[in-house]
Design a protein around this motif. Structure first.
Motif, PDB file in Angstrom:
ATOM      1  N   ARG A   1       0.933  -1.183  -0.057  1.00 43.52           N
ATOM      2  CA  ARG A   1      -0.018   0.007  -0.061  1.00 43.52           C
ATOM      3  C   ARG A   1       0.869   1.257   0.007  1.00 43.52           C
ATOM      4  O   ARG A   1       1.872   1.448   0.908  1.00 43.52           O
TER       5      ARG A   1
ATOM      6  N   ARG B   1       2.789   2.079  -2.398  1.00 41.73           N
ATOM      7  CA  ARG B   1       3.695   2.020  -3.477  1.00 41.73           C
ATOM      8  C   ARG B   1       3.045   1.856  -4.822  1.00 41.73           C
ATOM      9  O   ARG B   1       1.865   1.081  -4.800  1.00 41.73           O
ATOM     10  N   THR B   2       3.659   2.217  -5.675  1.00 39.44           N
ATOM     11  CA  THR B   2       3.068   2.086  -7.196  1.00 39.44           C
ATOM     12  C   THR B   2       3.758   0.709  -7.518  1.00 39.44           C
ATOM     13  O   THR B   2       4.839   1.103  -8.330  1.00 39.44           O
ATOM     14  N   VAL B   3       3.151  -0.339  -7.379  1.00 33.29           N
ATOM     15  CA  VAL B   3       3.739  -1.652  -7.739  1.00 33.29           C
ATOM     16  C   VAL B   3       2.607  -2.354  -8.552  1.00 33.29           C
ATOM     17  O   VAL B   3       1.608  -2.564  -8.181  1.00 33.29           O
ATOM     18  N   ASP B   4       3.106  -2.945  -9.732  1.00 36.68           N
ATOM     19  CA  ASP B   4       2.382  -3.947 -10.290  1.00 36.68           C
ATOM     20  C   ASP B   4       2.872  -5.442  -9.636  1.00 36.68           C
ATOM     21  O   ASP B   4       4.162  -5.767  -9.733  1.00 36.68           O
TER      22      ASP B   4
ATOM     23  N   PRO C   1       8.109  -2.053 -10.215  1.00 37.82           N
ATOM     24  CA  PRO C   1       7.862  -0.697 -10.098  1.00 37.82           C
ATOM     25  C   PRO C   1       6.741  -0.131 -11.359  1.00 37.82           C
ATOM     26  O   PRO C   1       7.046  -0.516 -12.417  1.00 37.82           O
ATOM     27  N   ALA C   2       5.600   0.478 -10.975  1.00 40.65           N
ATOM     28  CA  ALA C   2       4.705   0.818 -11.901  1.00 40.65           C
ATOM     29  C   ALA C   2       5.357   1.716 -13.037  1.00 40.65           C
ATOM     30  O   ALA C   2       6.017   2.717 -12.491  1.00 40.65           O
TER      31      ALA C   2
ATOM     32  N   ASP D   1      12.161   0.486  -4.403  1.00 39.15           N
ATOM     33  CA  ASP D   1      11.798   1.963  -4.186  1.00 39.15           C
ATOM     34  C   ASP D   1      12.867   2.833  -4.599  1.00 39.15           C
ATOM     35  O   ASP D   1      12.798   3.662  -5.517  1.00 39.15           O
TER      36      ASP D   1
END
Length: 321
Positions: free
Chosen positions: A47, A49-52, A73-74, A108
Motif C-alpha cells: 500500500r 507503493r506504485t507496484v504492479d 515498479p509501475a 523503491d
C-alpha cells in the motif's frame, strides 16, 4: 547458559528483545505453533507503493508447483535490474513474503523488479529440495527476462538467514551448471554451515535467543534428515564447497552477537582467498536478523543503508559495463 564470553548486544536491540517471546530451542511442537500463526498480509507493505503485482506458479524441483510473486515498479522501463528474493525461517518456516520489506527498499530506491519464491520447506521437503526449487525459480526468471522487463545481466540473488544460505547455494549451482547468469549475491546473516561448530555458534547456546545453536541444530536436522558428513551437498550447506572461485560480487553481513557470525566471516574470507570480490560487514551488537526484526533501530538503519549503497554501486557498474 554458554560458559563462553560473548559480545554484548547493542543496547537499543537488547531493550527491544525484552518484548519478544524468545526460546532456547525450537521443538516440533513449537514449530507447529509458529506455523499456525497467520502470516502478516503483504498488502499493507504494498500500500502506498506504485507496484504492479503478478503471482505465478512455476515448476520447481521434480516439477512440483512453486508459487512466486513478481513485483514491478509501475511504469518501469525495460531493462530494470532484478532482485530474486529467498526468505528466511531456517528452511522450516516462513513464506515468500517474509522479510519482503528488505527487497522492497531496493524496488523503491533502485527501480528493481523483485521476484520472491515460495520454495518448499523441511522437514516435509528436505535435502536439496529447497535450494533446487529456488534454482528452478531463477531459471524461470532468466527465461522470462524480456517479458518481465528485466536486464538479464543485472539479476541479483538475495536472502536473509536461511534465504541467504539458499542464495549462496543457488549461486554455486548456477556457476557449476553454467546458467543462469547471476550479477551479484546479497547474503544477509546467511545460514551457511550445517556443522554448527564455530565459536559463535557455541557462544549463543544454552539460553533463549532469536536463533540459538540448539534451534540451528533442529533446523539443520529437519533439512538434512539422515544426511551427514560428505553426503551433505555443498549446495545445501555452502560452507562445505571446496571451491569459492568464479562467484559474482558478494555482500555478506551479520551481527557480532549471533550464531552465524563466524561462518559468515569465513565465507567472505574464502571468497577473497579464491580471488573473488566480497564486502563484509559485522555489525557490533547485532543479534541474528536484527534489521529484519527491528528496522527502526539505529543499527538496523545503518545496516540497511550500507547494504543498499553497495547494491546501488554494484548495479551502476553493471549498467555501465
Amino acid at each position: 547458559m554458554s560458559s563462553l564470553p560473548r559480545p554484548a548486544l547493542d543496547p537499543e536491540l537488547d531493550a527491544l528483545l525484552t518484548g519478544m517471546p524468545l526460546v532456547s530451542e525450537i521443538t516440533p511442537r513449537i514449530l507447529a505453533d509458529l506455523r499456525g500463526i497467520p502470516a502478516p498480509p503483504v498488502e499493507p507493505l504494498l500500500r502506498g507503493r506504485t507496484v504492479d503485482r503478478r503471482d505465478v506458479t512455476v515448476p520447481g524441483s521434480g516439477g512440483a508447483p512453486i508459487p512466486m510473486t513478481v513485483l514491478t515498479p509501475a511504469g518501469a522501463a525495460p531493462g530494470a535490474p532484478c532482485v530474486y528474493w529467498m526468505h528466511g525461517g531456517g528452511m522450516i518456516m516462513g513464506d515468500r513474503f517474509s522479510q519482503l520489506d528488505i527487497p522492497l527498499e531496493w524496488l523503491d530506491r533502485l527501480g528493481a523488479v523483485v521476484v520472491t519464491v515460495g520454495y518448499r520447506l523441511a522437514p516435509e521437503a528436505g535435502g536439496a529440495t529447497p535450494v533446487e526449487d529456488c534454482y528452478e525459480g531463477l531459471r524461470w526468471v532468466a527465461g522470462h527476462a524480456a517479458e518481465l522487463g528485466i536486464d538479464p545481466g543485472r539479476v541479483v540473488v538475495a536472502g536473509a538467514s536461511a534465504g541467504g544460505g539458499l542464495a549462496a547455494g543457488v549461486t554455486l549451482m548456477a556457476r557449476d551448471r553454467g546458467a543462469p547468469a547471476i550479477a551479484a549475491q546479497v547474503l544477509i546473516c546467511p545460514m551457511l554451515d550445517h556443522r554448527n561448530s564455530t565459536t559463535s555458534s557455541r557462544q549463543y547456546a544454552g539460553e533463549p535467543g532469536v536463533w540459538t545453536r540448539e534451534t540451528n541444530a533442529f533446523a539443520w536436522n529437519a533439512v538434512l534428515g539422515g544426511l551427514a558428513g560428505d553426503d551433505v551437498p555443498a549446495y545445501v550447506s555452502p560452507a562445505r564447497a571446496d571451491d569459492l572461485s568464479g562467484l559474482p560480487p558478494t555482500y555478506v553481513d551479520a551481527g557480532s552477537a549471533e550464531v552465524f557470525r563466524d561462518e559468515d566471516v569465513e565465507y567472505a574470507t574464502r571468497i577473497w582467498a579464491a580471488g573473488g570480490q566480497a564486502e563484509l560487514h559485522v555489525w557490533a551488537g547485532g543479534c541474528h536478523g536484527f534489521d529484519a526484526l527491528f528496522p527502526g533501530a539505529a543499527l538496523s538503519a545503518a545496516a540497511r543503508r550500507t547494504r543498499t549503497g553497495w547494491l546501488a554501486r554494484t548495479l551502476d557498474r553493471l549498467a555501465g559495463a
